[in-house]
Write an enzyme that holds these catalytic residues in place. Structure first.
Site, mmCIF file in Angstrom:
data_model
loop_
_atom_site.group_PDB
_atom_site.id
_atom_site.type_symbol
_atom_site.label_atom_id
_atom_site.label_comp_id
_atom_site.label_asym_id
_atom_site.label_seq_id
_atom_site.Cartn_x
_atom_site.Cartn_y
_atom_site.Cartn_z
ATOM 1 N N ASP A 10 -14.714 -9.667 8.635
ATOM 2 C CA ASP A 10 -13.293 -9.521 8.315
ATOM 3 C C ASP A 10 -12.438 -9.363 9.576
ATOM 4 O OD1 ASP A 10 -14.198 -9.606 5.749
ATOM 5 O OD2 ASP A 10 -12.904 -8.004 5.025
ATOM 6 N N GLU A 52 0.802 -1.221 0.000
ATOM 7 C CA GLU A 52 0.000 0.000 0.000
ATOM 8 C C GLU A 52 0.835 1.271 0.000
ATOM 9 O OE1 GLU A 52 -2.423 -3.317 1.835
ATOM 10 O OE2 GLU A 52 -0.391 -2.532 2.105
ATOM 11 N N HIS A 56 -14.586 -0.987 3.176
ATOM 12 C CA HIS A 56 -14.531 -1.754 4.418
ATOM 13 C C HIS A 56 -14.174 -0.862 5.613
ATOM 14 C CE1 HIS A 56 -14.711 -4.863 1.458
ATOM 15 N NE2 HIS A 56 -14.588 -5.848 2.340
#
Length: 263
Positions: free
Chosen positions: A120, A61, A112
């Site tokens: 999750d 990321e 999310h």
């Protein structure tokens, strides 16, 4: 009292995917990056139509944010997608240095968010991301309430010059805003007019605020209900006008009060 109709539950991340696909057809400068979460971010349609304008970064990321910042120098409009936890906390230094302080035209698109992603688990849940992003100079922070508004916001931020944090979620929620709406960054949406209490909500909690207002109405309590889809810049004028009238305010958000809308 005005009635808002749930036209069918949809996930807001799919609204982002639909908006990104439409942008791919309209704007050749729009490119997309993802950190190994194409399916979760609903980016596949964009990729199918524009394979040369998509970059699969993998589970890296920080690299994705640096790449996105670099792409803006050539005039591209990068949409960098991953989960909210990884789009903010994990890469805060890269966003701060390479995007915010540098004023790069990067759109950080975070799915999310909050706790409603549920299954999750805690490692993926984040309740601090709005606060992290709104502290950064020049960063616009948007938290949409349903599929239609998320799609509209995705289209709108492509026209906005500067870094944006667009926050949406995993679960299917009520889809009740207009399909053809015009999304105005920084402009609150008045859903109900009332005299007794101001309910200010953002994200998935907007629909819950509508339900609360309807129940309060049955008890003879009228509520001003305001959809604050843009946390920064905040529509302070709309909020102050309402609170001056009602003298009472309640905020609702899927985020920590500290650093969030409530603050």
């Amino acid at each position: 009292m005005k009635t808002y109709t749930d036209t069918g539950k949809k996930d807001t991340r799919s609204g982002f995917g639909a908006g990104l696909t439409e942008l791919g057809r309209k704007n050749p400068n729009v490119v997309a990056l993802c950190a190994d979460l194409v399916g979760s971010l609903k980016m596949q349609d964009f990729i199918d139509e524009n394979p040369e304008r998509f970059f699969q970064v993998g589970i890296a990321e920080a690299n994705m944010m640096g790449m996105a910042a670099g792409l803006t120098i050539g005039g591209k409009i990068p949409f960098a997608g991953t989960f909210a936890n990884f789009a903010t906390g994990r890469v805060y230094d890269q966003i701060r240095q390479s995007i915010a302080y540098s004023g790069k035209n990067v759109k950080i698109c975070a799915s999310h968010s909050g706790v409603t992603l549920g299954e999750d688990g805690a490692t993926h849940q984040i309740l601090e991301d709005i606060g992290l992003m709104k502290m950064l100079p020049g960063m616009t922070v948007i938290n949409t309430c349903d599929f239609n508004q998320t799609k509209a916001a995705t289209l709108a931020i492509a026209e906005h010059d500067g870094p944006v944090y667009l926050r949406f979620g995993r679960p299917k929620v009520a889809n009740f805003t207009a399909e053809d709406q015009k999304f105005e960054i920084g402009k609150a949406v008045q859903l109900y007019e009332g005299e007794d209490v101001t309910i200010i909500a953002t994200g998935h909690l907007v629909w819950e605020a509508i339900q609360a207002a309807q129940k309060l109405s049955e008890k003879g309590i009228s509520a001003d209900v305001i959809n604050i889809h843009t946390i920064k810049p905040l529509d302070a004028k709309a909020i102050i006008k309402s609170v001056k009238k009602t003298g009472c305010v309640v905020t609702a958000e899927e985020h920590n009060f500290l650093g969030g809308l409530g603050e």
